[in-house]
Design an enzyme around this catalytic site. Structure first.
Site, PDB file in Angstrom:
ATOM      1  N   GLU A 208       0.795  -1.226   0.000  1.00 51.96           N
ATOM      2  CA  GLU A 208       0.000   0.000   0.000  1.00 51.96           C
ATOM      3  C   GLU A 208       0.830   1.280   0.000  1.00 51.96           C
ATOM      4  OE1 GLU A 208      -2.957  -0.126   3.081  1.00 51.96           O
ATOM      5  OE2 GLU A 208      -4.095  -1.701   2.083  1.00 51.96           O
TER       6      GLU A 208
ATOM      7  N   GLU B 152      -5.797  -8.665   0.266  1.00 55.30           N
ATOM      8  CA  GLU B 152      -6.426  -8.392   1.569  1.00 55.30           C
ATOM      9  C   GLU B 152      -7.896  -8.085   1.387  1.00 55.30           C
ATOM     10  OE1 GLU B 152      -4.672  -5.450   4.209  1.00 55.30           O
ATOM     11  OE2 GLU B 152      -2.638  -6.148   3.738  1.00 55.30           O
TER      12      GLU B 152
HETATM   13  C1  GCB Z   1      -4.327  -2.849   5.364  1.00 46.41           C
HETATM   14  C2  GCB Z   1      -2.910  -3.096   5.696  1.00 46.41           C
HETATM   15  C3  GCB Z   1      -2.746  -4.009   6.889  1.00 46.41           C
HETATM   16  C4  GCB Z   1      -3.784  -3.664   7.959  1.00 46.41           C
HETATM   17  C5  GCB Z   1      -5.163  -3.857   7.378  1.00 46.41           C
HETATM   18  C6  GCB Z   1      -6.276  -3.487   8.364  1.00 46.41           C
HETATM   19  O1  GCB Z   1      -4.658  -2.429   4.288  1.00 46.41           O
HETATM   20  O2  GCB Z   1      -2.163  -3.588   4.610  1.00 46.41           O
HETATM   21  O3  GCB Z   1      -1.459  -3.863   7.399  1.00 46.41           O
HETATM   22  O4  GCB Z   1      -3.620  -4.422   9.121  1.00 46.41           O
HETATM   23  O5  GCB Z   1      -5.308  -3.041   6.261  1.00 46.41           O
HETATM   24  O6  GCB Z   1      -6.713  -4.343   9.129  1.00 46.41           O
HETATM   25  O7  GCB Z   1      -6.675  -2.333   8.389  1.00 46.41           O
END
Ligand code: GCB
Length: 560
Positions: free
Chosen positions: A381, A473
């Site tokens: 990101e 994700e």
């Molecule tokens: C994301 C990140 C990750 C966070 C996740 C979240 O986009 O890459 O490191 O933990 O979201 O849970 O917000």
């Protein structure tokens, strides 16, 4: 050649004012605690939980005299974040970066005890990797995982003669191709010999040829079995370096496999596959950022029961033990560099770029021979919607391709969720996307969330048609034991619905070649109003017990 582990109990002292070097700590200091290595310092003693700063470690060791004709090397597999190392009061060297290994020549004493002292500094700054803002306190990280500190991976001494292996690279194919390259240092060796063993039986021996600056061999081995998903078929490659007598001997467990991107497809051993799995963290109570072996075993057992075939080392290269297990169990790994939270100002900072390149080089050197590692993620990101991101990412991509042209490259992008257009995604081989509609926006409204997600997916597919898309994700938080009907945010029902409906959407799009749920396990984060002690997006709790979503994901993955 020859290993002496230095794990165990070490003296420990914090140094909040960073005065230890002036006060003679490298020659020995009075300890505050005795802590275990490897592990983070934070959770071993409650008062250290939030300590971010300079700390000192020390231990004494003795070496048997029969090693005294050899050169000794200290190997640190991960110290977070900066390390300076002294042996018997002499500075041996230093290293920056918490997740890659470093090795220092160590002129050890054989007649008396040796004193090894390590200064560790885990203060964050805008140009640490990953970056943080403040120098003290926890207003700092630009990343969503707890900033642990310490010697959090194993330490050992190893020995060589006057010629030694500096780097070994191996490439294979599922058809039996084997390409070996060995870089040596020190005195020019008389010969370098490679041997391949199958369960202890030698199946191939070859004296390597010198050309350019390295020794190499290329062979087509008939009859070797391919490495595959859940079939971690490994062969041991040993390399011996001789100068007069045996001067160094190293080994790697390798597998014969081919991983390719072909148009919008991912091919493993010539067969089309889809990735199913998780983003993970190396995080466990008390151990901190060190994942002990029994927990590694359990994590893989759980991933297999959940029908996962892959994971991403979010957000840093994992320990050798974790990736050894991936090699053995036959899991596909997206190896991610610790470039998390890169902002606009980083993209024009030349020194920072050079540092990123060094960390990526070290990551590839540490893990390039693993059959499990099928792809590199060079960042998580970044603010890649700014024009300045493009030349920066371009240079990182070029660096990776020069070092290893055999593996596809990706980075994860969330620009679309902020209504922005990513300016660098066309540079990589695989488009990796994140989806949190229904969590950070469209609160509790999965109908609207999924509509928006589908629209984004279609737009991005149109923009990058010809490249595979994977979702690295998507996830929702759930506090284990919290229930509601109808489902509401933070309950097990809402998380289960969220993951179920999203996976159905992704499964319905041919061009989506992978789904990774965020996250396998709940993990520790900096304290804030938007986390409940932990990030709760795990389908397992931090002690690896399933939430309702686990069963749902297992069913969905069966059909993905
Ligand atoms: C994301 C990140 C990750 C966070 C996740 C979240 O986009 O890459 O490191 O933990 O979201 O849970 O917000």
């Amino acid at each position: 050649m020859g290993l002496l582990p230095l794990n165990g109990f070490w003296d420990f002292k914090i140094d909040p004012e960073d005065r230890g070097e002036d006060e003679g700590f490298p020659e020995g200091f009075e300890r505050d605690y005795v802590l275990a290595v490897p592990a983070s310092w934070n959770e071993q003693v409650p008062s250290l939980m939030n300590y971010m700063g300079v700390a000192w470690y020390a231990r004494r060791f003795r070496i048997p005299e029969r090693f005294d004709s050899l050169r000794a090397w200290l190997v640190f597999n991960g110290v977070n974040y900066r390390a300076r190392v002294w042996l018997n009061g002499h500075l041996l060297g230093e290293h920056e970066g918490g997740f890659t290994s470093f090795r220092l020549e160590a002129p050890v004493e054989y007649e008396s005890e040796n004193l090894l002292v390590v200064k560790v500094d885990n203060r964050l700054a805008p140009d640490t990797i990953p970056p943080g803002r403040g120098l003290h306190g926890f207003e700092g990280p630009y990343f969503d995982f707890f900033h642990y500190g310490g010697i959090h991976r194993p330490v050992h001494l190893e020995f060589t003669g006057n010629s030694w292996v500096e780097e070994l690279s191996v490439n294979t194919s599922f058809r039996g191709d084997l390409r070996i390259k060995v870089y040596t240092r020190g005195r020019e060796p008389e010969r370098v010999v490679a041997r391949l063993l199958d369960e202890g039986k030698v199946i191939y021996v070859k004296e390597l040829e010198k050309s350019g600056g390295f020794y190499s061999a290329e062979e087509l081995l008939r009859g070797v079995e391919p490495w595959d998903i859940y079939r971690g078929r490994l062969y041991r490659l040993e390399v011996d370096v001789y100068s007069e007598e045996l001067s160094d001997s190293v080994y790697e467990d390798i597998g014969f496999r081919t991983f390719e991107v072909e148009g919008e497809k991912l091919l493993l051993n010539g067969r089309e596959i889809r990735l199913r799995g998780f983003g993970r963290h190396q995080d466990f109570p008390v151990f901190g950022r060190y994942l002990p072996e029994p927990v590694i075993v359990r994590d893989y057992a759980m991933m297999k029961r959940l029908n996962a075939n892959s994971f991403r080392t979010s957000h840093y290269p994992y320990s050798g033990e974790d990736l050894d297990y991936a090699d053995m169990m036959g899991f596909l790994v997206i190896l991610e560099a610790p470039l998390v939270g890169l902002r606009r100002e980083h993209f024009t900072n030349r020194d920072f770029l050079e540092k990123c390149k060094r960390v990526i080089r070290e990551m590839i050197r540490d893990h390039r021979n693993r059959p499990s590692v099928v792809m590199y993620s060079i960042a998580n990101e970044p603010q890649s919607w700014f024009d300045e991101a493009r030349p920066f990412m371009e240079e990182l991509v070029r660096t990776v391709r020069e070092l290893d042209p055999t593996r596809p490259i990706t980075y994860t992008s969330h620009a679309h969720m902020l209504g922005r257009r990513d300016k660098a995604l066309d540079l990589v081989d695989v488009v990796s996307l994140h989806f949190y509609y229904g969590w950070y926006s469209f609160h509790g409204d999965l109908d609207q969330a999924l509509k928006r997600a589908e629209r984004d997916l279609e737009d991005i597919h149109r923009a990058y048609s010809g490249k595979p898309i994977i979702v690295t994700e998507f996830g929702a938080g759930a506090v284990a034991g919290l229930h509601s009907d109808p489902p509401e945010m933070w309950t097990e029902e809402y998380q289960a619905d969220f993951l179920s409906r999203y996976t159905d959407l992704f499964a319905s799009k041919d061009y989506v070649k992978g789904v990774h749920v965020w996250n396998l396990v709940d993990f520790k984060t900096p304290q804030s109003h938007w986390r409940i002690v932990l990030n709760r997006k795990g389908v397992l709790t931090r002690t690896r017990q399933p939430k309702m979503a686990a069963r749902v994901v297992a069913e969905k993955f069966k059909k993905f």
